[in-house]
Each structure stands twice: as structure tokens, then as C-alpha cells.
Write a protein that holds these residues in place. Structure first.
Motif, PDB file in Angstrom:
ATOM      1  N   ARG A  66       0.807  -1.227   0.000  1.00  0.00           N
ATOM      2  CA  ARG A  66       0.000   0.000   0.000  1.00  0.00           C
ATOM      3  C   ARG A  66       0.833   1.266   0.000  1.00  0.00           C
ATOM      4  O   ARG A  66       0.339   2.334  -0.347  1.00  0.00           O
ATOM      5  CB  ARG A  66      -0.917   0.045   1.226  1.00  0.00           C
ATOM      6  CG  ARG A  66      -1.983  -0.986   1.301  1.00  0.00           C
ATOM      7  CD  ARG A  66      -3.027  -0.611   2.349  1.00  0.00           C
ATOM      8  NE  ARG A  66      -2.420  -0.376   3.657  1.00  0.00           N
ATOM      9  CZ  ARG A  66      -2.594   0.730   4.358  1.00  0.00           C
ATOM     10  NH1 ARG A  66      -3.317   1.732   3.886  1.00  0.00           N
ATOM     11  NH2 ARG A  66      -2.021   0.862   5.552  1.00  0.00           N
ATOM     12  N   ILE A  67       2.065   1.159   0.430  1.00  0.00           N
ATOM     13  CA  ILE A  67       2.900   2.345   0.627  1.00  0.00           C
ATOM     14  C   ILE A  67       4.225   2.153  -0.097  1.00  0.00           C
ATOM     15  O   ILE A  67       4.798   1.058  -0.066  1.00  0.00           O
ATOM     16  CB  ILE A  67       3.126   2.580   2.135  1.00  0.00           C
ATOM     17  CG1 ILE A  67       1.796   2.973   2.803  1.00  0.00           C
ATOM     18  CG2 ILE A  67       4.175   3.653   2.364  1.00  0.00           C
ATOM     19  CD1 ILE A  67       1.868   3.107   4.304  1.00  0.00           C
ATOM     20  N   THR A  68       4.684   3.218  -0.738  1.00  0.00           N
ATOM     21  CA  THR A  68       5.958   3.186  -1.447  1.00  0.00           C
ATOM     22  C   THR A  68       6.808   4.359  -1.013  1.00  0.00           C
ATOM     23  O   THR A  68       6.341   5.500  -1.025  1.00  0.00           O
ATOM     24  CB  THR A  68       5.747   3.250  -2.961  1.00  0.00           C
ATOM     25  OG1 THR A  68       4.920   2.159  -3.383  1.00  0.00           O
ATOM     26  CG2 THR A  68       7.081   3.165  -3.689  1.00  0.00           C
ATOM     27  N   ILE A  69       8.027   4.075  -0.624  1.00  0.00           N
ATOM     28  CA  ILE A  69       8.972   5.137  -0.273  1.00  0.00           C
ATOM     29  C   ILE A  69       9.949   5.311  -1.429  1.00  0.00           C
ATOM     30  O   ILE A  69      10.352   4.337  -2.074  1.00  0.00           O
ATOM     31  CB  ILE A  69       9.711   4.816   1.044  1.00  0.00           C
ATOM     32  CG1 ILE A  69      10.519   6.022   1.513  1.00  0.00           C
ATOM     33  CG2 ILE A  69      10.582   3.576   0.917  1.00  0.00           C
ATOM     34  CD1 ILE A  69      11.096   5.870   2.929  1.00  0.00           C
ATOM     35  N   SER A  70      10.306   6.559  -1.695  1.00  0.00           N
ATOM     36  CA  SER A  70      11.252   6.850  -2.768  1.00  0.00           C
ATOM     37  C   SER A  70      12.007   8.118  -2.420  1.00  0.00           C
ATOM     38  O   SER A  70      11.656   8.823  -1.469  1.00  0.00           O
ATOM     39  CB  SER A  70      10.524   7.007  -4.103  1.00  0.00           C
ATOM     40  OG  SER A  70       9.622   8.098  -4.050  1.00  0.00           O
ATOM     41  N   ASN A  73      17.207  12.493  -5.441  1.00  0.00           N
ATOM     42  CA  ASN A  73      18.508  13.011  -5.013  1.00  0.00           C
ATOM     43  C   ASN A  73      18.687  14.476  -5.374  1.00  0.00           C
ATOM     44  O   ASN A  73      19.256  15.252  -4.614  1.00  0.00           O
ATOM     45  CB  ASN A  73      19.632  12.179  -5.634  1.00  0.00           C
ATOM     46  CG  ASN A  73      19.722  10.795  -5.019  1.00  0.00           C
ATOM     47  OD1 ASN A  73      19.162  10.537  -3.955  1.00  0.00           O
ATOM     48  ND2 ASN A  73      20.414   9.890  -5.685  1.00  0.00           N
ATOM     49  N   ALA A  74      18.216  14.856  -6.545  1.00  0.00           N
ATOM     50  CA  ALA A  74      18.403  16.236  -7.003  1.00  0.00           C
ATOM     51  C   ALA A  74      17.662  17.230  -6.112  1.00  0.00           C
ATOM     52  O   ALA A  74      18.120  18.353  -5.904  1.00  0.00           O
ATOM     53  CB  ALA A  74      17.935  16.368  -8.441  1.00  0.00           C
ATOM     54  N   LYS A  75      16.523  16.797  -5.581  1.00  0.00           N
ATOM     55  CA  LYS A  75      15.716  17.688  -4.743  1.00  0.00           C
ATOM     56  C   LYS A  75      15.953  17.452  -3.259  1.00  0.00           C
ATOM     57  O   LYS A  75      15.351  18.127  -2.426  1.00  0.00           O
ATOM     58  CB  LYS A  75      14.234  17.505  -5.060  1.00  0.00           C
ATOM     59  CG  LYS A  75      13.848  17.918  -6.467  1.00  0.00           C
ATOM     60  CD  LYS A  75      12.346  17.755  -6.691  1.00  0.00           C
ATOM     61  CE  LYS A  75      11.955  18.211  -8.093  1.00  0.00           C
ATOM     62  NZ  LYS A  75      10.495  18.059  -8.335  1.00  0.00           N
ATOM     63  N   ASN A  76      16.798  16.479  -2.934  1.00  0.00           N
ATOM     64  CA  ASN A  76      17.034  16.141  -1.523  1.00  0.00           C
ATOM     65  C   ASN A  76      15.726  15.901  -0.783  1.00  0.00           C
ATOM     66  O   ASN A  76      15.520  16.375   0.351  1.00  0.00           O
ATOM     67  CB  ASN A  76      17.822  17.252  -0.823  1.00  0.00           C
ATOM     68  CG  ASN A  76      19.231  16.816  -0.460  1.00  0.00           C
ATOM     69  OD1 ASN A  76      19.785  15.906  -1.061  1.00  0.00           O
ATOM     70  ND2 ASN A  76      19.813  17.459   0.532  1.00  0.00           N
ATOM     71  N   THR A  77      14.853  15.147  -1.403  1.00  0.00           N
ATOM     72  CA  THR A  77      13.515  14.932  -0.859  1.00  0.00           C
ATOM     73  C   THR A  77      13.176  13.451  -0.873  1.00  0.00           C
ATOM     74  O   THR A  77      13.494  12.735  -1.829  1.00  0.00           O
ATOM     75  CB  THR A  77      12.469  15.722  -1.671  1.00  0.00           C
ATOM     76  OG1 THR A  77      12.783  17.121  -1.590  1.00  0.00           O
ATOM     77  CG2 THR A  77      11.074  15.500  -1.124  1.00  0.00           C
ATOM     78  N   VAL A  78      12.533  13.029   0.202  1.00  0.00           N
ATOM     79  CA  VAL A  78      12.047  11.658   0.316  1.00  0.00           C
ATOM     80  C   VAL A  78      10.522  11.700   0.291  1.00  0.00           C
ATOM     81  O   VAL A  78       9.913  12.584   0.898  1.00  0.00           O
ATOM     82  CB  VAL A  78      12.543  11.001   1.617  1.00  0.00           C
ATOM     83  CG1 VAL A  78      11.970   9.596   1.782  1.00  0.00           C
ATOM     84  CG2 VAL A  78      14.065  10.949   1.631  1.00  0.00           C
ATOM     85  N   TYR A  79       9.935  10.740  -0.404  1.00  0.00           N
ATOM     86  CA  TYR A  79       8.487  10.713  -0.557  1.00  0.00           C
ATOM     87  C   TYR A  79       7.900   9.442   0.061  1.00  0.00           C
ATOM     88  O   TYR A  79       8.560   8.400   0.108  1.00  0.00           O
ATOM     89  CB  TYR A  79       8.109  10.755  -2.036  1.00  0.00           C
ATOM     90  CG  TYR A  79       8.626  11.973  -2.757  1.00  0.00           C
ATOM     91  CD1 TYR A  79       9.751  11.900  -3.569  1.00  0.00           C
ATOM     92  CD2 TYR A  79       7.982  13.202  -2.630  1.00  0.00           C
ATOM     93  CE1 TYR A  79      10.232  13.011  -4.233  1.00  0.00           C
ATOM     94  CE2 TYR A  79       8.454  14.324  -3.286  1.00  0.00           C
ATOM     95  CZ  TYR A  79       9.578  14.219  -4.083  1.00  0.00           C
ATOM     96  OH  TYR A  79      10.049  15.336  -4.737  1.00  0.00           O
TER      97      TYR A  79
END
Length: 123
Positions: A66-70, A73-79
Motif C-alpha cells: 500500500r505504501i511506497t517510499i522513494s 537526489n536532485a531535490k534532496n527529498t524523500v516521498y
């Protein structure tokens, strides 16, 4: 180091919000980035984590499918992409960072924490 979580709010059951964690203050190669959540009256629990360099992912059993982490690198952001939300997913969601990937499921291993974002799922 600053971690800024966003993307929470009021969502209907079955919804698919995406939480973001903007990281700044250093380079995060060698770090693991994790998402945790805490519901009222409950302990903080692990949701998912990702190794910044390799992209290897880790999930709680309740999150698998149900959940995906990603990460970007260019934005220094984790989703954290969440799907098929249920009312029991209601919680404050926190992002965190730890050096290494020894035990990504243990909140005590994390050195840095964001302020959290409230996600409320209505039935």
C-alpha cells in the motif's frame, strides 16, 4: 540538519496522498531516511525507510503493498506514496534520518527528526 515534512491533511478512506520530506543541512549519502507515524495514545511506529545511496527500501508489514517510499537526489527529498488509505492510518507522520542502515526500524537509532505532518483519514 533540517527535515521538513509536508503533504498531510484530511483524506477520505481509499485516498492516495503523497507525503514529502525535504532534507537540508548536509549531504545524505550513507544515511537512511525513515518514515514513522504516531497515533493518539500509541507509540511511534515504523512505516518505511530508504537507504539514500543505494535506494534499498524497507517496509513495515502493515505498509507492504500500500505504501511506497522513494527519494529524489536532485531535490534532496524523500516521498511516501500512500494508497488505499484506511481510518487506522490516521496519525502524525514523521520523517527522520540516521547514519547507516543498521536498524532502520528502531526510532532510537535516528539522529534527526522532522516536525511531523498530520494525516487524518475519514471513513
Amino acid at each position: 540538519v533540517q527535515l521538513q515534512a509536508s503533504g498531510g491533511g484530511l483524506v477520505q478512506a481509499g485516498g492516495s496522498p503523497r507525503l514529502s520530506c525535504a532534507a537540508s543541512g548536509r549531504t545524505f549519502g550513507g544515511y537512511a531516511m525513515g518514515w514513522f507515524r504516531q497515533a493518539p495514545g500509541k507509540e511511534r511506529e515504523f512505516v518505511a525507510a530508504i537507504a539514500w545511496s543505494s535506494g534499498r527500501t524497507y517496509y513495515a508489514d502493515s505498509a507492504k503493498g500500500r505504501i511506497t517510499i522513494s527519494r529524489d537526489n536532485a531535490k534532496n527529498t524523500v516521498y511516501l506514496q500512500m494508497n488505499s488509505l484506511k481510518p487506522e492510518d490516521t496519525a502524525v507522520y514523521y520523517c527522520a534520518a540516521q547514519w547507516g542502515t543498521v536498524n532502520v526500524r528502531d526510532p532510537l537509532k535516528y539522529n534527526y527528526w522532522g516536525q511531523g505532518t498530520q494525516l487524518t483519514v475519514s471513513s
